[in-house]
Each structure stands twice: as structure tokens, then as C-alpha cells.
Design an enzyme around this catalytic site. Sequence first.
Site, PDB file in Angstrom:
ATOM      1  N   LYS A 202     -26.391  -6.780 -83.669  1.00  0.00           N
ATOM      2  CA  LYS A 202     -24.947  -6.606 -83.444  1.00  0.00           C
ATOM      3  C   LYS A 202     -24.191  -7.390 -84.514  1.00  0.00           C
ATOM      4  CE  LYS A 202     -21.236  -7.300 -80.143  1.00  0.00           C
ATOM      5  NZ  LYS A 202     -20.874  -7.549 -78.741  1.00  0.00           N
ATOM      6  N   ARG A 212     -11.566  -4.804 -77.676  1.00  0.00           N
ATOM      7  CA  ARG A 212     -11.039  -6.100 -77.209  1.00  0.00           C
ATOM      8  C   ARG A 212      -9.680  -5.898 -76.557  1.00  0.00           C
ATOM      9  NH1 ARG A 212     -13.207  -9.704 -82.367  1.00  0.00           N
ATOM     10  NH2 ARG A 212     -15.393  -9.167 -82.013  1.00  0.00           N
ATOM     11  N   LYS A 225     -16.274 -14.128 -84.448  1.00  0.00           N
ATOM     12  CA  LYS A 225     -17.558 -14.280 -83.755  1.00  0.00           C
ATOM     13  C   LYS A 225     -18.709 -14.440 -84.753  1.00  0.00           C
ATOM     14  CE  LYS A 225     -16.045 -11.907 -79.531  1.00  0.00           C
ATOM     15  NZ  LYS A 225     -16.406 -10.962 -78.440  1.00  0.00           N
ATOM     16  N   LYS A 256     -25.364  -1.968 -83.687  1.00  0.00           N
ATOM     17  CA  LYS A 256     -23.941  -1.848 -83.378  1.00  0.00           C
ATOM     18  C   LYS A 256     -23.116  -2.500 -84.473  1.00  0.00           C
ATOM     19  CE  LYS A 256     -20.714  -3.273 -79.862  1.00  0.00           C
ATOM     20  NZ  LYS A 256     -20.428  -4.335 -78.961  1.00  0.00           N
ATOM     21  N   SER A 282     -15.632   1.293 -80.485  1.00  0.00           N
ATOM     22  CA  SER A 282     -14.234   1.663 -80.252  1.00  0.00           C
ATOM     23  C   SER A 282     -13.487   1.998 -81.539  1.00  0.00           C
ATOM     24  CB  SER A 282     -13.535   0.524 -79.514  1.00  0.00           C
ATOM     25  OG  SER A 282     -13.668  -0.704 -80.230  1.00  0.00           O
ATOM     26  N   TYR A 321     -17.874   6.929 -76.639  1.00  0.00           N
ATOM     27  CA  TYR A 321     -16.725   7.265 -75.792  1.00  0.00           C
ATOM     28  C   TYR A 321     -16.493   8.771 -75.761  1.00  0.00           C
ATOM     29  CZ  TYR A 321     -16.144   2.266 -76.225  1.00  0.00           C
ATOM     30  OH  TYR A 321     -16.385   0.918 -76.195  1.00  0.00           O
TER      31      TYR A 321
HETATM   32  C1  PBG Z   1     -18.533  -8.039 -76.056  1.00  0.00           C
HETATM   33  C2  PBG Z   1     -18.673  -6.618 -76.461  1.00  0.00           C
HETATM   34  C3  PBG Z   1     -17.952  -6.050 -77.494  1.00  0.00           C
HETATM   35  C4  PBG Z   1     -18.276  -4.702 -77.518  1.00  0.00           C
HETATM   36  C5  PBG Z   1     -19.224  -4.476 -76.515  1.00  0.00           C
HETATM   37  N1  PBG Z   1     -19.474  -5.690 -75.868  1.00  0.00           N
HETATM   38  C6  PBG Z   1     -16.920  -6.643 -78.391  1.00  0.00           C
HETATM   39  C7  PBG Z   1     -17.196  -7.863 -79.150  1.00  0.00           C
HETATM   40  O1  PBG Z   1     -18.335  -8.237 -79.415  1.00  0.00           O
HETATM   41  O2  PBG Z   1     -16.214  -8.493 -79.504  1.00  0.00           O
HETATM   42  C8  PBG Z   1     -17.676  -3.732 -78.473  1.00  0.00           C
HETATM   43  C9  PBG Z   1     -17.676  -2.302 -78.085  1.00  0.00           C
HETATM   44  C10 PBG Z   1     -16.722  -1.450 -78.852  1.00  0.00           C
HETATM   45  O3  PBG Z   1     -16.040  -1.883 -79.797  1.00  0.00           O
HETATM   46  O4  PBG Z   1     -16.632  -0.268 -78.477  1.00  0.00           O
HETATM   47  N2  PBG Z   1     -19.566  -8.733 -75.596  1.00  0.00           N
END
Ligand code: PBG
Length: 332
Positions: A202, A212, A225, A256, A282, A321
Site C-alpha cells: 500500500k 478520506r 502517512k 493499492k 477513490s 466503486y
Molecule cells: C485507511 C484506508 C484508506 C483507504 C482504504 N483504507 C485511506 C488511507 O490510507 O489514507 C483508501 C481507499 C480509497 O482511496 O478508495 N486505512
Amino acid sequence: MSKLTAPFPAARFRRARKSPAIRALMAENEVSVNDLIWPVFLTEGEGVEDPVASMPGVLRRSVDRVTEAAKEAADLGIPAICLFPYTPMEKRTKDCAEAWNPENLTNRAIRAIKAVRPDLAIMTDVALDPYNIDGHDGFVVDGEIRNDETIEALVKQTLSQAEAGADIIGPSDMMDGRIAAMRNALEAGGHHNVLILSYAAKYASAFYGPFRDAVGATGALKGDKKTYQMNAANSDEALRLVTRDITEGADWVMVKPGMPYLDICSRVKRELEVPTFAYQVSGEYAMIRAAVQNGWIDGERAMAESLLCLKRAGCDGILTYFAPEMARALGA
Ligand code: PBG
């Protein structure tokens, strides 16, 4: 795979593209409804369907409404949904205790969905960000995201979701050592058949922005992060993380985001030969939707192509989605 070919005109590649029937026979990959996991957002209340502004077509649903959506997904043949809660602000704390409350939004939704559609697999998210007053996936102490203390909390969260009936646990936190801790706890708790789909590779990505917003973690989050999520510059590190997580007891792994990381999907699948999933996140969804709203691209074609390319890269499944829309486009 053969690299053999004849010189022109003995070989004409256009022969194999001449009609839909011939192209169908020639296709090396395809998207099926069986490849799709649908991420959905939860919110408190009843009868609530609250649009997410940055994700046109995506809603935050109250438990009664998500149950209806789950029935529709199952009727479309979608094998799994993945739940993400918008936790009310007053329940977000420093200790994140709401994350393992048996009565939290996610756990109530799991039970409600299982009561009506036990055949639909339910995936959940393990990370502290929707419950954390600091907006991070782990505990923040003196400005530092603490690894080992966070793992204890993630284990409690995992067990509460397994007890509620989750089929697939999706740790998205990127702490080190969490998979082994979660697997041990699941085995000790008698949850032998609960899968772990690890967000193994990730990346610290700009493409999570709309998510978010959807879970209300934008305001709280200070900084980025990057001390726990991966650097977009890295590829070998992804293979080491996937290997590590499989060794610790993950059943499946995820890359991801999706589309900017097709090379990572491909390396994970081809070099490590493990069940590989991608999350079309997203921001990827929002980009396609925004271009469609402007009349700049054909939405159905862009959706189908983006998912097909993830399959071609080697993915066994995709969180998207677009899942219900894609299922309908496939003729469900
Ligand atoms: C947080 C989490 C995130 C997503 C899934 N779980 C966001 C992040 O790490 O800030 C992102 C999913 C998306 O953007 O569709 N634990």
C-alpha cells in the site's frame, strides 16, 4: 507464450481483429463479475443515503440502506462487499476504542447483512483512522505513529469483526508485524476460516483524497502517512512486503492503488504466484467520473478498460466503486 511470427503478408495481425467474433476468440483476458469486491461507506441513522461529493454516484448508507444495497450486489452476482464506516466525530478518540466496540457501525452492518444475505462475503477494514481523533491508521504519541501499541489495537479490532461474522479481514494500516499477530489471534479464537487479505503493498498516495473525505478523516489528519505507507518510487520493496505478509499468514495480498501501479500487480503475480488483488481507489474512480461529467471520456468504456487492464496485469480480483455498474455492464 510464442514470439513466433511470419513476415508480411503471411502474417497480418489485423486478421485476428476483423470482427467482434474473431476478437472475442483472440482475447487473452476478461473481467467477470466474479472478480469484483464492492467497497461501501456506512453512516449512522436510518434511511440515510448521503452522497460523497468527491465521488459522484457513491453514497454513505445507514445500516438499513446498506443491507438493501448488499442484497442488490448479491443479486448482481458480486461475490463480496467491503465495509468502511464514517464514524461520528464524537466517537473518535485518542484510544480509538470504538474500533473494537462490538456495536460499532461496521459490526452492526456485518450482522444485519449476514441476517439477510449470508451468501454474500463480507470484507472489513482493519486500521484506526476512522476512529482516531488524529486521523492516522495508528496511535500517535509525541508526533510519532507507534507500531507495536497499534498492533494490539488492530488485533482487538480484528477479533470484534470476526465475531460479528466478517469473512475477509483487510488490514490497511501498514504497521509491521500485524499479520502474524492477527493470524495468531484468529486461530486462538477459533476463527480458522477467516481470511486475511493484506494490504501488503500500500503506497502513500495522493489518490486516496476522496476516500478520506468519505470517511471524514481529512480534517483530523496532520501531515502524511509516509512513515508507514510505501514510497511510490519502490518496486522491490513491494515484493519483500508481500513475501513477508504471506509468510506471516495472509491468505491473499493487495496492491493499492491500482492503475498507477500495474507494474507492481504484474511483478507480485508473476514473480511470487500468490492470489493478488488490486484496489482501484477513490481518486482513480473520481478522475474517471469527473472526466465523464465534463463530457471528456466515455464512462462505460473507461470503467471497463481500467478494470480489464488490472486483470491483464495479473490481478485475481479488484476492489472497485464501479462494481455494481460493471456487473450491470456485464449483463447481470
Ligand atoms: C485507511 C484506508 C484508506 C483507504 C482504504 N483504507 C485511506 C488511507 O490510507 O489514507 C483508501 C481507499 C480509497 O482511496 O478508495 N486505512
